[in-house]
Design a protein around this motif. Structure first.
Motif, PDB file in Angstrom:
ATOM      1  N   ALA A 371       0.830  -1.210   0.000  1.00 48.55           N
ATOM      2  CA  ALA A 371       0.000   0.000   0.000  1.00 48.55           C
ATOM      3  C   ALA A 371       0.860   1.254   0.000  1.00 48.55           C
ATOM      4  CB  ALA A 371      -0.929  -0.017   1.210  1.00 48.55           C
ATOM      5  N   ALA A 372       1.934   1.240   0.799  1.00 51.22           N
ATOM      6  CA  ALA A 372       2.807   2.411   0.868  1.00 51.22           C
ATOM      7  C   ALA A 372       3.510   2.641  -0.466  1.00 51.22           C
ATOM      8  CB  ALA A 372       3.834   2.226   1.986  1.00 51.22           C
ATOM      9  N   ALA A 373       3.963   1.561  -1.107  1.00 48.12           N
ATOM     10  CA  ALA A 373       4.635   1.700  -2.394  1.00 48.12           C
ATOM     11  C   ALA A 373       3.680   2.249  -3.446  1.00 48.12           C
ATOM     12  CB  ALA A 373       5.201   0.353  -2.838  1.00 48.12           C
ATOM     13  N   THR A 374       2.438   1.791  -3.394  1.00 52.65           N
ATOM     14  CA  THR A 374       1.438   2.269  -4.349  1.00 52.65           C
ATOM     15  C   THR A 374       1.203   3.766  -4.192  1.00 52.65           C
ATOM     16  OG1 THR A 374       0.321   0.132  -4.398  1.00 52.65           O
ATOM     17  CG2 THR A 374      -0.965   2.046  -5.094  1.00 52.65           C
ATOM     18  N   ALA A 375       1.157   4.224  -2.967  1.00 49.75           N
ATOM     19  CA  ALA A 375       0.865   5.633  -2.712  1.00 49.75           C
ATOM     20  C   ALA A 375       2.074   6.528  -2.934  1.00 49.75           C
ATOM     21  CB  ALA A 375       0.370   5.802  -1.278  1.00 49.75           C
ATOM     22  N   ALA A 376       3.273   6.000  -2.652  1.00 46.18           N
ATOM     23  CA  ALA A 376       4.443   6.865  -2.645  1.00 46.18           C
ATOM     24  C   ALA A 376       5.217   6.861  -3.949  1.00 46.18           C
ATOM     25  CB  ALA A 376       5.371   6.452  -1.499  1.00 46.18           C
ATOM     26  N   ALA A 377       5.139   5.807  -4.756  1.00 49.24           N
ATOM     27  CA  ALA A 377       6.043   5.678  -5.906  1.00 49.24           C
ATOM     28  C   ALA A 377       5.907   6.784  -6.959  1.00 49.24           C
ATOM     29  CB  ALA A 377       5.942   4.292  -6.512  1.00 49.24           C
ATOM     30  N   PRO A 378       4.768   7.214  -7.467  1.00 46.76           N
ATOM     31  CA  PRO A 378       3.479   6.535  -7.330  1.00 46.76           C
ATOM     32  C   PRO A 378       3.335   5.438  -8.380  1.00 46.76           C
ATOM     33  CG  PRO A 378       3.191   8.548  -8.569  1.00 46.76           C
ATOM     34  CD  PRO A 378       4.656   8.479  -8.227  1.00 46.76           C
ATOM     35  N   LEU A 379       2.547   4.452  -8.046  1.00 44.70           N
ATOM     36  CA  LEU A 379       2.290   3.351  -8.958  1.00 44.70           C
ATOM     37  C   LEU A 379       0.923   3.537  -9.605  1.00 44.70           C
ATOM     38  CD1 LEU A 379       3.729   0.455  -6.800  1.00 44.70           C
ATOM     39  CD2 LEU A 379       4.701   1.367  -8.904  1.00 44.70           C
ATOM     40  N   PRO A 380       0.630   2.777 -10.677  1.00 43.58           N
ATOM     41  CA  PRO A 380      -0.597   3.022 -11.456  1.00 43.58           C
ATOM     42  C   PRO A 380      -1.893   2.987 -10.662  1.00 43.58           C
ATOM     43  CG  PRO A 380       0.886   1.610 -12.668  1.00 43.58           C
ATOM     44  CD  PRO A 380       1.512   1.800 -11.320  1.00 43.58           C
ATOM     45  N   LEU A 381      -1.986   2.147  -9.625  1.00 40.99           N
ATOM     46  CA  LEU A 381      -3.249   2.077  -8.903  1.00 40.99           C
ATOM     47  C   LEU A 381      -3.600   3.405  -8.249  1.00 40.99           C
ATOM     48  CD1 LEU A 381      -3.039  -0.984  -9.447  1.00 40.99           C
ATOM     49  CD2 LEU A 381      -4.008  -1.336  -7.170  1.00 40.99           C
ATOM     50  N   ALA A 382      -2.588   4.223  -7.984  1.00 43.80           N
ATOM     51  CA  ALA A 382      -2.866   5.551  -7.426  1.00 43.80           C
ATOM     52  C   ALA A 382      -3.615   6.423  -8.423  1.00 43.80           C
ATOM     53  CB  ALA A 382      -1.557   6.227  -7.016  1.00 43.80           C
ATOM     54  N   ASP A 383      -3.548   6.071  -9.713  1.00 43.53           N
ATOM     55  CA  ASP A 383      -4.235   6.854 -10.743  1.00 43.53           C
ATOM     56  C   ASP A 383      -5.753   6.708 -10.679  1.00 43.53           C
ATOM     57  OD1 ASP A 383      -1.780   7.652 -11.646  1.00 43.53           O
ATOM     58  OD2 ASP A 383      -1.704   6.230 -13.315  1.00 43.53           O
ATOM     59  N   LEU A 384      -6.229   5.712  -9.952  1.00 44.15           N
ATOM     60  CA  LEU A 384      -7.679   5.505  -9.883  1.00 44.15           C
ATOM     61  C   LEU A 384      -8.411   6.731  -9.352  1.00 44.15           C
ATOM     62  CD1 LEU A 384      -7.950   1.840  -8.538  1.00 44.15           C
ATOM     63  CD2 LEU A 384      -8.704   2.660 -10.770  1.00 44.15           C
ATOM     64  N   VAL A 385      -7.751   7.477  -8.487  1.00 42.87           N
ATOM     65  CA  VAL A 385      -8.410   8.634  -7.868  1.00 42.87           C
ATOM     66  C   VAL A 385      -7.998   9.943  -8.527  1.00 42.87           C
ATOM     67  CG1 VAL A 385      -8.694   7.474  -5.644  1.00 42.87           C
ATOM     68  CG2 VAL A 385      -6.586   8.733  -6.113  1.00 42.87           C
ATOM     69  N   ASP A 386      -7.285   9.843  -9.646  1.00 42.01           N
ATOM     70  CA  ASP A 386      -6.857  11.039 -10.368  1.00 42.01           C
ATOM     71  C   ASP A 386      -7.768  11.249 -11.572  1.00 42.01           C
ATOM     72  OD1 ASP A 386      -5.641  13.098 -11.677  1.00 42.01           O
ATOM     73  OD2 ASP A 386      -3.751  12.059 -12.055  1.00 42.01           O
ATOM     74  N   PRO A 387      -8.573  12.314 -11.603  1.00 42.77           N
ATOM     75  CA  PRO A 387      -9.476  12.537 -12.750  1.00 42.77           C
ATOM     76  C   PRO A 387      -8.740  12.615 -14.079  1.00 42.77           C
ATOM     77  CG  PRO A 387     -10.029  13.996 -10.922  1.00 42.77           C
ATOM     78  CD  PRO A 387      -8.735  13.336 -10.560  1.00 42.77           C
ATOM     79  N   GLY A 388      -7.481  13.055 -14.043  1.00 43.56           N
ATOM     80  CA  GLY A 388      -6.720  13.156 -15.276  1.00 43.56           C
ATOM     81  C   GLY A 388      -6.421  11.823 -15.922  1.00 43.56           C
ATOM     82  N   SER A 389      -6.583  10.737 -15.154  1.00 38.38           N
ATOM     83  CA  SER A 389      -6.324   9.405 -15.690  1.00 38.38           C
ATOM     84  C   SER A 389      -7.347   9.007 -16.744  1.00 38.38           C
ATOM     85  CB  SER A 389      -6.340   8.365 -14.555  1.00 38.38           C
ATOM     86  OG  SER A 389      -5.372   8.669 -13.585  1.00 38.38           O
ATOM     87  N   TYR A 390      -8.508   9.658 -16.716  1.00 38.91           N
ATOM     88  CA  TYR A 390      -9.600   9.231 -17.596  1.00 38.91           C
ATOM     89  C   TYR A 390      -9.833  10.206 -18.752  1.00 38.91           C
ATOM     90  CZ  TYR A 390     -10.240   6.519 -13.376  1.00 38.91           C
ATOM     91  OH  TYR A 390     -10.022   5.691 -12.308  1.00 38.91           O
ATOM     92  N   ASP A 391      -8.967  11.198 -18.847  1.00 33.22           N
ATOM     93  CA  ASP A 391      -9.133  12.180 -19.914  1.00 33.22           C
ATOM     94  C   ASP A 391      -7.765  12.630 -20.385  1.00 33.22           C
ATOM     95  OD1 ASP A 391      -9.852  14.152 -21.667  1.00 33.22           O
ATOM     96  OD2 ASP A 391     -10.605  15.545 -20.150  1.00 33.22           O
ATOM     97  N   GLY A 392      -7.429  12.319 -21.610  1.00 37.70           N
ATOM     98  CA  GLY A 392      -6.130  12.700 -22.138  1.00 37.70           C
ATOM     99  C   GLY A 392      -6.034  14.158 -22.519  1.00 37.70           C
ATOM    100  N   GLY A 393      -7.109  14.890 -22.373  1.00 43.02           N
ATOM    101  CA  GLY A 393      -7.080  16.307 -22.673  1.00 43.02           C
ATOM    102  C   GLY A 393      -7.088  16.608 -24.163  1.00 43.02           C
ATOM    103  N   PRO A 394      -6.731  17.824 -24.529  1.00 44.65           N
ATOM    104  CA  PRO A 394      -6.782  18.236 -25.943  1.00 44.65           C
ATOM    105  C   PRO A 394      -5.884  17.410 -26.848  1.00 44.65           C
ATOM    106  CG  PRO A 394      -6.587  20.141 -24.491  1.00 44.65           C
ATOM    107  CD  PRO A 394      -6.378  18.935 -23.635  1.00 44.65           C
ATOM    108  N   HIS A 395      -4.732  16.975 -26.324  1.00 44.41           N
ATOM    109  CA  HIS A 395      -3.816  16.205 -27.172  1.00 44.41           C
ATOM    110  C   HIS A 395      -4.435  14.873 -27.587  1.00 44.41           C
ATOM    111  CE1 HIS A 395       0.008  14.885 -28.853  1.00 44.41           C
ATOM    112  NE2 HIS A 395      -0.154  13.740 -28.202  1.00 44.41           N
ATOM    113  N   ALA A 396      -5.046  14.166 -26.625  1.00 41.49           N
ATOM    114  CA  ALA A 396      -5.696  12.898 -26.947  1.00 41.49           C
ATOM    115  C   ALA A 396      -6.853  13.126 -27.905  1.00 41.49           C
ATOM    116  CB  ALA A 396      -6.182  12.225 -25.667  1.00 41.49           C
TER     117      ALA A 396
END
Length: 482
Positions: A371-396
């Motif tokens: 759990a600590a490695a996931t939160a601190a690295a950060p590892l991909p599972l931390a992206d679940l709570v990042d809204p930017g993970s689901y939208d590539g923005g204008p470039h995408a």
């Protein structure tokens, strides 16, 4: 004999569990498996969301997913795949010996999309979580088993692999967990047979199969052990010296250049041990591998299965193999977490009080570490709570629109972000790899002025003229005009 009956006398290495004749017993009630199935399904959902979200925001970090798209398309067509991304006419089996990827052919016919490969990998990884969890529960109890399954599912090695697209080692991960399960449950014949499919995943895994043979031999399987050792070593040798060179356009195994001594300089081998010992990144990676199991996995002989993979990585001249990025540690995670289960059981039975205390706290420790490695690295599972993970923005959005201007079946040059998307329906090439003629379309993402892209494409293919058909953000698409 059942799990609650006295154990037989064990060989010296003493793996716990049931004897081989228990394999004929009736399966446990379904409710006993439900928690582990639920855990696997939960991780598959999470893995799938992360992989598909990355794909949809065009965040693929390399050309690898495009390569495996072309591989799946080739197997679906019923012939040895041609991977033009690596070079025009390059056959997939001339790169790595991975005939197991033929299984992706029928799946491609049902679902011709790169997303199929991402979901397949998520399912294979998540399935290994369920198998490991149930194995740990059988040996250590349900609570500890489920917690170990959670820690393994969160492990940094699996998360790194998920973050770097699809790779053939996705098939090896559940196979290694199953082989380890059979060893821990003392089902020697099953361990022998389950290790054989590893030979079809990648050429170096023959050495891992040989390591399984060593463990069988240590446990007095006088026939199975030596047979597996010979098969594993012979398979790797044949793949590297004969089979891969047969399909490779240059007639050799490309990855010799990654190993020390490839220049024909004998002193390379004499300095090998010293160079490995002085590579800080190697020691850091070893610390992460052992540390994610609170170092308890080191008590198990099963950990020896990781030695062949770590040996070729750490002796390589390519420093990309030494660290913790990419997908190289996924198979190692499968091994060390199975070894963790065995190590805890051994520590539980130790006459040393401090080891028994350590084993009682090890499961909590490995979950906390994951759990600590996931939160601190950060590892991909931390992206679940990042809204930017689901939208590539204008470039995408620009890439999506630009690729939409390209018709099916044409030849296209594109970089890594667009490659897997366009390889699903065109003849895709890495820039500069096509030799038989100019590509019909070229996609760039470097922000150059669109007319400059067209002019440079025309200059790179004398006698041909390219015209801009799309430009937005940093994305430009040019088409061969004449």
């Amino acid at each position: 004999m059942t799990d609650t009956e006295p154990q037989r006398t064990l060989p010296a290495w003493g793996v716990p569990g049931t004897a081989e004749d228990e394999g004929s017993r009736a399966p446990a009630l379904l409710r006993g498996y439900l928690p582990h199935i639920a855990l696997a399904v939960g991780f598959m959902a999470v893995y799938t969301v992360l992989a598909v979200a990355r794909y949809r925001r065009y965040a693929d970090p390399s050309w690898d997913l495009g390569i495996f798209v072309q591989t799946a398309r080739g197997w679906a067509s019923g012939h040895v795949p041609v991977v033009d991304i690596k070079g025009e006419g390059f056959k997939a089996l001339g790169d790595h010996w991975s005939p197991i990827l033929a299984l992706t052919g029928p799946l491609w016919r049902l679902w011709p999309s790169a997303v199929m490969l991402l979901v397949l990998q998520a399912g294979l990884f998540a399935g290994s979580v369920g198998v490991l969890s149930e194995t740990a529960a059988r040996i250590l109890g349900r609570t500890r088993g489920l917690l170990i399954g959670v820690a393994y599912g969160l492990s940094w090695g699996l998360q790194r692999a998920l973050n770097f697209e699809f790779h053939e080692i996705a098939f090896a991960v559940p196979l290694l967990v199953i082989v380890g399960r059979q060893l821990l449950l003392r089902r020697w014949t099953r361990a022998f047979w389950w290790s054989l499919p590893l030979l079809l995943v990648k050429e170096d895994l023959g050495l891992t199969v040989a390591a399984v043979g060593v463990l069988l031999l240590v446990n007095r399987r006088w026939r199975l052990g030596p047979i597996l050792m010979v098969i594993g070593v012979a398979w790797t040798a044949a793949a590297i010296w004969w089979w891969i060179p047969h399909f490779n356009p240059a007639g050799h195994f490309d990855y010799w250049s990654k190993l020390p001594g490839h220049r024909g300089q004998p002193h390379d081998w004499r300095i090998l041990a010293r160079s490995v010992l002085t590579r800080h990144m190697v020691w850091t990676t070893l610390g992460w591998i052992a540390g994610c199991t609170a170092f308890v996995a080191l008590r198990s002989p099963v950990a020896v299965l990781a030695v062949p993979t770590l040996a070729w990585r750490f002796t390589s001249d390519n420093n990309a193999y030494w660290g913790r990025d990419w997908h190289y540690d996924a198979t190692v995670m499968a091994i060390v977490f199975i070894a963790l289960v065995d190590g805890i059981r051994r520590a539980d039975a130790s006459p040393r009080a401090w080891l028994r205390v350590w084993s009682r706290n090890a499961v909590t420790a490995v979950v906390a570490i994951a759990a600590a490695a996931t939160a601190a690295a950060p590892l991909p599972l931390a992206d679940l709570v990042d809204p930017g993970s689901y939208d590539g923005g204008p470039h995408a959005a620009a890439l999506r629109q630009g690729l939409g201007t390209i018709p099916n079946g044409v030849t296209v040059e594109a970089g890594s972000a667009a490659l897997a998307h366009i390889a699903c329906r065109t003849h895709a090439f890495w820039p500069g790899m096509i030799r038989s003629g100019p590509p019909q379309y070229i996609v760039t993402e470097d922000g150059r002025p669109p007319q400059q892209v067209a002019d440079q494409a025309s200059a790179g293919h004398p006698g041909h003229v390219y015209q801009v058909v799309f430009n937005s953000e940093t994305v430009t698409v040019v088409r061969l005009d004449r």
